[in-house]
Design an enzyme around this catalytic site. Sequence first.
Site, PDB file in Angstrom:
ATOM      1  N   GLU A 297     -10.310   9.961  -6.201  1.00  0.00           N
ATOM      2  CA  GLU A 297     -11.762  10.191  -6.154  1.00  0.00           C
ATOM      3  C   GLU A 297     -12.421   9.308  -7.224  1.00  0.00           C
ATOM      4  O   GLU A 297     -11.773   8.470  -7.853  1.00  0.00           O
ATOM      5  CB  GLU A 297     -12.101  11.675  -6.403  1.00  0.00           C
ATOM      6  CG  GLU A 297     -11.687  12.176  -7.768  1.00  0.00           C
ATOM      7  CD  GLU A 297     -11.910  13.674  -7.971  1.00  0.00           C
ATOM      8  OE1 GLU A 297     -12.369  14.377  -7.064  1.00  0.00           O
ATOM      9  OE2 GLU A 297     -11.593  14.147  -9.085  1.00  0.00           O
TER      10      GLU A 297
ATOM     11  N   ASP B  40     -19.284  13.282 -14.680  1.00  0.00           N
ATOM     12  CA  ASP B  40     -19.363  12.314 -13.574  1.00  0.00           C
ATOM     13  C   ASP B  40     -20.477  11.287 -13.754  1.00  0.00           C
ATOM     14  O   ASP B  40     -21.315  11.099 -12.857  1.00  0.00           O
ATOM     15  CB  ASP B  40     -19.624  13.042 -12.235  1.00  0.00           C
ATOM     16  CG  ASP B  40     -18.629  14.129 -11.916  1.00  0.00           C
ATOM     17  OD1 ASP B  40     -17.482  14.037 -12.378  1.00  0.00           O
ATOM     18  OD2 ASP B  40     -19.000  15.067 -11.181  1.00  0.00           O
TER      19      ASP B  40
HETATM   20  O1  FUB Z   1     -17.858  17.106 -10.413  1.00  0.00           O
HETATM   21  C1  FUB Z   1     -17.189  17.485  -9.240  1.00  0.00           C
HETATM   22  C2  FUB Z   1     -16.094  16.534  -8.929  1.00  0.00           C
HETATM   23  O2  FUB Z   1     -15.176  16.498 -10.003  1.00  0.00           O
HETATM   24  C3  FUB Z   1     -16.502  15.096  -8.770  1.00  0.00           C
HETATM   25  O3  FUB Z   1     -17.181  14.815  -7.583  1.00  0.00           O
HETATM   26  C4  FUB Z   1     -15.183  14.471  -8.913  1.00  0.00           C
HETATM   27  O4  FUB Z   1     -15.185  13.088  -9.038  1.00  0.00           O
HETATM   28  C5  FUB Z   1     -14.639  15.190 -10.123  1.00  0.00           C
HETATM   29  O5  FUB Z   1     -15.111  14.634 -11.314  1.00  0.00           O
END
Ligand code: FUB
Length: 325
Positions: free
Chosen positions: A224, A16
């Site tokens: 996301e 991330d």
């Molecule tokens: O790392 C946890 C979660 O997985 C992140 O917040 C998302 O974007 C995904 O990468």
Amino acid sequence: MKKEMRYLVPGDYMADPAVHVFNGRVYIYPSHDWESGIPENDNGDHFNMKDYHVFSTDDVMHGEIKDHGVVLATEDIPWAGRQLWDSDVAFKNGKYYMYFPLKDKNDIFRIGVAVSDSPEGPFIPQPDPIKGSYSIDPAILDDGDGCYYMYFGGLWGGQLQRYRDNKALESAVLPTGNEPALPGRVAKLSDDMLQFAEEPRPVVILDENGKPLTAGDNERRFFEASWMHKYNGKYYFSYSTGDTHLLCYAIGDNPYGPFTYQGVILTPVVGWTTHHAIAEYKGKWYLFHHDCVPSEGKTWLRSLKVCELEYDSEGKIITIDGGGE
Ligand code: FUB
């Protein structure tokens, strides 16, 4: 297109990435994956991260990647429950502000702020999360005119489906089929950078006919991993499609959008999640991202990568091969 790829932190699991240039150096703010033993589920409980490191370099593809160590940990955050997910950092008036999602003691994701005098940390957390914050994956745009905007939100384990019009629902419902997709959110930050200056607004992504993307369009709709960068005066909002494992982007004329869908930045990587940052350094553009090749596919043990990113003459991003299915 296949690109030369570099693993940035081969000795540890980092994911991330958020990336910015501060004081002429590239600073990387990743999540810190580890083997906590929590079984994998759709809620993302296996992403049980508990601290952040900061990395920096002056040569993205070939230089030393300096580890500045742990800069913030759950044990330092008064309101902490569990799970420090994707963070970002912004600079204003001599201070660096780290924005991080974390579940509170009721297992609800909130977004917190921690402050430092240096891009290398350590970051000191505020006593409470941002008022009215929810869900995950904060990404900050410094619009260059003194205004800063936070983009955030994530479906499923990221809890975005539990909210409508910034209010918590009695029960979480995901729209389906031809219903409009659940949008990410954007909010201008207050002058002191510690709160929202306004109610979060939807980040609407339109299709080629000017219609909002639908929930069933899961090859294109937001899931996301918001990121915002500017190129030739346009606002490029990029994000993950989650269950279809693509990094996509949409272009708008201002920080609030709407944004019109443009295409795929990165095809699927090895691993379930895909997440990125786009930054310019010394005249080149880079896509920072992660995959699970070094952990042989363990989706909760991800490794940071980078490659160059290119635009065509019309400002379209040339799609990069992620190397997954
Ligand atoms: O790392 C946890 C979660 O997985 C992140 O917040 C998302 O974007 C995904 O990468």
